[in-house]
Design a protein around this motif. Sequence first.
Motif, PDB file in Angstrom:
ATOM      1  N   VAL A   1     117.097   1.228  87.197  1.00 38.44           N
ATOM      2  CA  VAL A   1     116.716   0.423  88.360  1.00 38.44           C
ATOM      3  C   VAL A   1     116.862  -1.064  88.035  1.00 38.44           C
ATOM      4  CG1 VAL A   1     114.864  -0.172  89.958  1.00 38.44           C
ATOM      5  CG2 VAL A   1     115.102   2.191  89.157  1.00 38.44           C
ATOM      6  N   PRO A   2     117.534  -1.847  88.891  1.00 46.38           N
ATOM      7  CA  PRO A   2     117.669  -3.289  88.647  1.00 46.38           C
ATOM      8  C   PRO A   2     116.292  -3.981  88.622  1.00 46.38           C
ATOM      9  CG  PRO A   2     119.210  -2.560  90.336  1.00 46.38           C
ATOM     10  CD  PRO A   2     118.274  -1.419  90.092  1.00 46.38           C
ATOM     11  N   VAL A   3     116.115  -4.861  87.649  1.00 48.08           N
ATOM     12  CA  VAL A   3     114.831  -5.542  87.474  1.00 48.08           C
ATOM     13  C   VAL A   3     115.069  -7.040  87.331  1.00 48.08           C
ATOM     14  CG1 VAL A   3     112.810  -5.804  85.971  1.00 48.08           C
ATOM     15  CG2 VAL A   3     113.756  -3.528  86.397  1.00 48.08           C
ATOM     16  N   ALA A   4     114.175  -7.834  87.934  1.00 47.03           N
ATOM     17  CA  ALA A   4     114.217  -9.289  87.805  1.00 47.03           C
ATOM     18  C   ALA A   4     112.820  -9.779  87.441  1.00 47.03           C
ATOM     19  CB  ALA A   4     114.685  -9.950  89.101  1.00 47.03           C
ATOM     20  N   MET A   5     112.759 -10.881  86.697  1.00 45.88           N
ATOM     21  CA  MET A   5     111.485 -11.430  86.271  1.00 45.88           C
ATOM     22  C   MET A   5     111.466 -12.939  86.454  1.00 45.88           C
ATOM     23  SD  MET A   5     110.443  -9.272  82.886  1.00 45.88           S
ATOM     24  CE  MET A   5     109.867  -7.580  83.066  1.00 45.88           C
ATOM     25  N   SER A   6     110.306 -13.442  86.888  1.00 50.20           N
ATOM     26  CA  SER A   6     110.104 -14.883  87.041  1.00 50.20           C
ATOM     27  C   SER A   6     108.985 -15.333  86.104  1.00 50.20           C
ATOM     28  CB  SER A   6     109.724 -15.231  88.484  1.00 50.20           C
ATOM     29  OG  SER A   6     110.755 -14.858  89.368  1.00 50.20           O
ATOM     30  N   ASN A   7     109.227 -16.394  85.369  1.00 54.51           N
ATOM     31  CA  ASN A   7     108.262 -16.901  84.402  1.00 54.51           C
ATOM     32  C   ASN A   7     107.785 -18.283  84.809  1.00 54.51           C
ATOM     33  OD1 ASN A   7     108.472 -14.907  81.902  1.00 54.51           O
ATOM     34  ND2 ASN A   7     110.540 -15.207  82.707  1.00 54.51           N
ATOM     35  N   PHE A   8     106.470 -18.437  84.925  1.00 54.96           N
ATOM     36  CA  PHE A   8     105.864 -19.713  85.305  1.00 54.96           C
ATOM     37  C   PHE A   8     105.006 -20.236  84.164  1.00 54.96           C
ATOM     38  CE2 PHE A   8     106.910 -17.459  89.144  1.00 54.96           C
ATOM     39  CZ  PHE A   8     107.491 -18.435  89.938  1.00 54.96           C
ATOM     40  N   PRO A   9     105.060 -21.538  83.892  1.00 54.47           N
ATOM     41  CA  PRO A   9     104.445 -22.085  82.673  1.00 54.47           C
ATOM     42  C   PRO A   9     102.946 -21.862  82.555  1.00 54.47           C
ATOM     43  CG  PRO A   9     105.087 -23.851  84.188  1.00 54.47           C
ATOM     44  CD  PRO A   9     105.702 -22.594  84.702  1.00 54.47           C
TER      45      PRO A   9
ATOM     46  N   GLU B   1     101.285 -19.243  83.708  1.00 51.33           N
ATOM     47  CA  GLU B   1     100.936 -17.823  83.769  1.00 51.33           C
ATOM     48  C   GLU B   1      99.994 -17.495  82.607  1.00 51.33           C
ATOM     49  OE1 GLU B   1     100.070 -14.880  84.915  1.00 51.33           O
ATOM     50  OE2 GLU B   1     101.962 -14.832  86.030  1.00 51.33           O
ATOM     51  N   ILE B   2      99.103 -16.513  82.797  1.00 46.65           N
ATOM     52  CA  ILE B   2      98.096 -16.251  81.770  1.00 46.65           C
ATOM     53  C   ILE B   2      98.665 -15.566  80.539  1.00 46.65           C
ATOM     54  CG2 ILE B   2      96.170 -16.208  83.400  1.00 46.65           C
ATOM     55  CD1 ILE B   2      96.296 -13.164  83.338  1.00 46.65           C
ATOM     56  N   ILE B   3      99.766 -14.836  80.705  1.00 49.46           N
ATOM     57  CA  ILE B   3     100.380 -14.178  79.554  1.00 49.46           C
ATOM     58  C   ILE B   3     101.844 -13.889  79.894  1.00 49.46           C
ATOM     59  CG2 ILE B   3      99.842 -11.788  80.227  1.00 49.46           C
ATOM     60  CD1 ILE B   3      99.053 -11.374  77.235  1.00 49.46           C
ATOM     61  N   HIS B   4     102.666 -13.835  78.855  1.00 48.48           N
ATOM     62  CA  HIS B   4     104.103 -13.671  79.068  1.00 48.48           C
ATOM     63  C   HIS B   4     104.658 -12.531  78.227  1.00 48.48           C
ATOM     64  CE1 HIS B   4     104.617 -17.455  81.297  1.00 48.48           C
ATOM     65  NE2 HIS B   4     103.704 -17.924  80.482  1.00 48.48           N
ATOM     66  N   GLN B   5     105.765 -12.024  78.667  1.00 50.28           N
ATOM     67  CA  GLN B   5     106.517 -11.027  77.915  1.00 50.28           C
ATOM     68  C   GLN B   5     107.942 -11.536  77.791  1.00 50.28           C
ATOM     69  OE1 GLN B   5     105.892  -6.654  78.419  1.00 50.28           O
ATOM     70  NE2 GLN B   5     107.836  -6.797  79.474  1.00 50.28           N
ATOM     71  N   THR B   6     108.433 -11.626  76.579  1.00 47.17           N
ATOM     72  CA  THR B   6     109.741 -12.233  76.365  1.00 47.17           C
ATOM     73  C   THR B   6     110.867 -11.329  76.857  1.00 47.17           C
ATOM     74  OG1 THR B   6     110.013 -11.270  74.169  1.00 47.17           O
ATOM     75  CG2 THR B   6     108.853 -13.393  74.319  1.00 47.17           C
ATOM     76  N   LYS B   7     112.024 -11.919  76.957  1.00 49.66           N
ATOM     77  CA  LYS B   7     113.198 -11.176  77.400  1.00 49.66           C
ATOM     78  C   LYS B   7     113.539 -10.068  76.409  1.00 49.66           C
ATOM     79  CE  LYS B   7     117.848 -11.949  79.263  1.00 49.66           C
ATOM     80  NZ  LYS B   7     118.894 -12.963  79.529  1.00 49.66           N
ATOM     81  N   PHE B   8     113.289 -10.311  75.132  1.00 56.50           N
ATOM     82  CA  PHE B   8     113.548  -9.310  74.091  1.00 56.50           C
ATOM     83  C   PHE B   8     112.733  -8.045  74.347  1.00 56.50           C
ATOM     84  CE2 PHE B   8     111.968  -7.485  70.085  1.00 56.50           C
ATOM     85  CZ  PHE B   8     113.157  -7.053  69.517  1.00 56.50           C
ATOM     86  N   VAL B   9     111.428  -8.214  74.569  1.00 61.71           N
ATOM     87  CA  VAL B   9     110.560  -7.063  74.825  1.00 61.71           C
ATOM     88  C   VAL B   9     110.891  -6.425  76.173  1.00 61.71           C
ATOM     89  CG1 VAL B   9     108.175  -6.332  75.217  1.00 61.71           C
ATOM     90  CG2 VAL B   9     108.695  -7.929  73.372  1.00 61.71           C
TER      91      VAL B   9
ATOM     92  N   GLN C   1     117.882 -10.303  85.899  1.00 54.75           N
ATOM     93  CA  GLN C   1     117.507 -11.713  86.100  1.00 54.75           C
ATOM     94  C   GLN C   1     116.225 -12.010  85.339  1.00 54.75           C
ATOM     95  OE1 GLN C   1     117.805 -13.404  90.199  1.00 54.75           O
ATOM     96  NE2 GLN C   1     115.606 -13.679  90.014  1.00 54.75           N
ATOM     97  N   TYR C   2     116.227 -13.136  84.631  1.00 57.94           N
ATOM     98  CA  TYR C   2     115.050 -13.544  83.856  1.00 57.94           C
ATOM     99  C   TYR C   2     114.976 -15.066  83.925  1.00 57.94           C
ATOM    100  CZ  TYR C   2     111.606 -13.341  80.074  1.00 57.94           C
ATOM    101  OH  TYR C   2     110.464 -13.427  79.316  1.00 57.94           O
ATOM    102  N   ASN C   3     114.191 -15.564  84.880  1.00 56.92           N
ATOM    103  CA  ASN C   3     114.196 -16.997  85.181  1.00 56.92           C
ATOM    104  C   ASN C   3     112.936 -17.703  84.679  1.00 56.92           C
ATOM    105  OD1 ASN C   3     116.628 -16.703  86.463  1.00 56.92           O
ATOM    106  ND2 ASN C   3     115.793 -16.708  88.532  1.00 56.92           N
ATOM    107  N   TYR C   4     113.122 -18.956  84.240  1.00 58.04           N
ATOM    108  CA  TYR C   4     112.014 -19.827  83.868  1.00 58.04           C
ATOM    109  C   TYR C   4     111.843 -20.906  84.939  1.00 58.04           C
ATOM    110  CZ  TYR C   4     112.273 -17.872  79.143  1.00 58.04           C
ATOM    111  OH  TYR C   4     112.271 -17.031  78.058  1.00 58.04           O
TER     112      TYR C   4
END
Length: 440
Positions: free
Chosen positions: A389-397, A399-407, A417-420
């Motif tokens: 399934v196609p997945v996209a992620m948005s990262n906001f500075p 945010e309480i916790i993050h998951q890296t693109k690697f994980v 898509q993996y946007n900052y």
Amino acid sequence: MICCPTLIGGVLLVVVFLVIARSRKSAQAIKSRFDSVKDKANSWPETAITEFDPRTKIRDEDIHDLKERLRKRIVLPNLQEPEKSPYGTPATYVNLVADHLTDSFDFGMVTEVLCQFKHFKTVIGDLNLHFIHMVGSKEKKSTPILLLHGWPSSVWEFHKSIPILHKQGYTVVVPSLPAHGFTEPPTVTGTTPAIMGASYNRLMQKLGYKKYVIHGGDWGAIIGTIMTYMYPENVLGLHNTMNHVSFGWRTVLQSLIGSVFPSLVYTTKQEIAFAHPMFDMSRMYRQFAYFHAQSVMPDSYGFGMVDSPTGLIGWIGTTYAIASSARDSSKSIMDNLRDGIDAFGLDNICANTAIFWCAKSAQASMRIYYEFYWNDISTSLKCLKIPNVPVAMSNFPNEIIHQTKFVSGGIFGNLKQYNYHKRGGHFSHIDNTEAVVEDL
């Protein structure tokens, strides 16, 4: 005599074999757990959909009661509020929100905004489910989008995004989580995020949407991820904020190494800036104390919030501001809260607080933590794999916790898509609406 390198190599081979064997066994157990949830959902009877007016839940008598209780609140103890070592919510913050709710907040604005959307209710399984349903353009054969919020939030979180998406022609469906505003508290125990996900998939099928896109933040991200695993044939795509849905060995290992040597596990300066500060354990301990409390005894804290709006502000109301701030350790807790108020908006804090108060379900809303933590389905997130399934992620500075693109790549095999972003926090639909909608 066996040389040291040979011995080490042998041990590593055994470890790798055990990890692979356990992963295969875990994958089978995960499928079995989720299949049991799907089987349960298949047995739910069909029920009618009825129109719903949010004004029946945000009543004048409840608002009057809220104001009277706040006016009669005791004078909060004038303890010294330390600048850098907070004991929790400062009395200054509680008084600020309480005074605004009592003296100047426009409660009519909440119902006026909500009533521009079409609201409905239906019973699915053990849930008396509320949802917003805005049908998009028939000419464009619009893609249905399911928006999922988390705790302590409500459909109010999306009040700025829904009109934008609908104007662009999309069909938008926004359910209230159980006990979060207009969905009633569950009538039985065991209402896990997986059960909620099965309920939302049934809702989309009931509305005639065999295929749809999911967007989620906070619990919505976890529920959406579980739905994508359970119903890949129905989910066209998944878009998450709060990108932390894995609690397995890959995440733990990266966290441990990255907390000491960030350059070894993070490939860009952006990843280091976003993820590395999250592994300050003392900060994590303070920031997620509520998670532990609500996972072990939600009712003990919840009763006070159902009975006291001051308690509700002190526990829930703070979350909106602190999760929208940068949580700068060089600033006082109150200065960070003021930054969060500027980003999230005092009126938005009061709107969500008022919705929770009028629903009288703050206690029940926190049980999602208990159900998640103590139910074995929570362990599934350790080894969850979603390959197609196609997945996209948005990262906001903020945010309480993050998951890296690697994980993330280890979980989602089709990460498109993996946007900052340079601005925004945990409630990005409030404090950076344009960015999150554009990503979606």
